[in-house]
Design a protein around this motif. Sequence first.
Motif, short mmCIF file in Angstrom:
data_model
loop_
_atom_site.label_atom_id
_atom_site.label_comp_id
_atom_site.label_asym_id
_atom_site.label_seq_id
_atom_site.Cartn_x
_atom_site.Cartn_y
_atom_site.Cartn_z
N GLY A 16 -1.02 6.47 -1.25
CA GLY A 16 -0.27 5.37 -1.54
C GLY A 16 -0.31 4.90 -3.04
O GLY A 16 0.37 5.52 -3.77
N THR A 38 2.39 2.77 2.40
CA THR A 38 2.31 3.40 3.62
C THR A 38 3.85 3.55 4.08
O THR A 38 4.46 2.49 4.27
N CYS A 77 0.87 -1.23 0.02
CA CYS A 77 0.07 0.01 0.24
C CYS A 77 0.76 1.34 -0.24
O CYS A 77 0.30 2.40 -0.01
#
Length: 445
Positions: free
Chosen positions: A219, A57, A55
């Motif tokens: 993202g 992150t 993702c």
Amino acid sequence: MKSEGIEGCERFLSPGKGRGMRATKHFKVGDLIFVCPAYSYVLTVNERGGHCECCFTRREALSKCGKCKQAYYCNVECQKGDWPMHKLECSAMCSYGENWCPSETVRLVARIILKQVSRAERTQSERLLALKEFEAHLDKMDNEKNEMNQTDIAALRHFYSRHLDFPDNAALTELFAQVNCNGFTIEDEELSHLGSAVFPDVALMNHSCSPNVIVTYKGTLAEVRAVQEISPGEEIFNSYIDLLYPTEDRNERLRDSYFFTCDCKECTTKSKDKAKMEICRKLSTPPEPEEIREMVRYGKNIIEEFRRAKHYKNILSYFFSLSPPSELLEICELSLEKMGSIFEDTNVYMLHMMYQAMGVCLYMQDWDGAMKYGEKIVQPYSVHYPPYSLNVASMYLKLGRLYLGLEKKAEGVKALKKAVSIMNVVFGKDHHYIAEIKKEMEEQK
């Protein structure tokens, strides 16, 4: 899935440009026009351990893949979500060890091939344009580009043959050319490279040097927001390139990478070229035209050298493998001294070299040196770039964080506020980057 379109936008035939995207309703500055998930994406190798492979992150204490120990994830859900793609590389990284070195483009194409095999129907990334419709421009590619394509194909076969069934060489040649013309670089709030991806619907937009939208990332989602008022029926334009440079340079870049010449208003009027190419005002006699042309050639050569280095994993680590940081900083300073004999500090070739010097200072943790270069860069950037520029926002952001680190709290908060005022428009007020910066400002109270 059946193509469902994008609310507020439509595909159309743009006069002189081919297919494009236009608005079917009014958009104000800052409006989110549409969101496009990545059809396929890959995290750059240098960010492993700092960002989730699935993702993107950014966080501490990520969990690593138990087998290859090189891919990191937020949690089990992210690891499971990424496994269909990560399995392409996991065992290969174990087998090849330090010899595992496909380029980022090769890694991305491998994932696209797997996606095409596993999912034949159109995706949420292809509501207006399918990936298979991407332009390849094979007939316009020179020998150098063709050789690069064949080198990538050889690397793809070498590193992924155990896990992929490849199409024939002609299809691979076309696919690599399509990705090179239509791929995107995912960057963070300071414009640091995070990875590469393909966003088919985003790729539908044509280019302008005075774009009315900007693309940012949350993202692995691309978000397209208005940076000018857009009326119904008006074409939606993105920028494909860095807009700092004068018209001739921009069009050289467009012809080399995208095979067209821009005819937007900025290119026809050249309204910013004089300011971008400002000559030193302190000279007793103006330089001869040939002197200026020679210095421009010198500046272009430097820009091209740094641009080509971006094909490597990391521009600074590549140069530092050839020269220690102190020597590279000296090269930057000597180049600035040479160009400064003719160019004003606000000249874009000077700014380019200052930016590189600032990057070296940051790498060396010479915070005062980085701050001094940033202070010289930020105001000319605000003049040369369009309003709501990510380049301007990121420079204010870097400068603000440098000030705070050097205990210059008032200057730091002021610079961060200027960054946020731009980022509110280009990222949206709810983006986590803005929340992080506001937290940094709160901590100064």
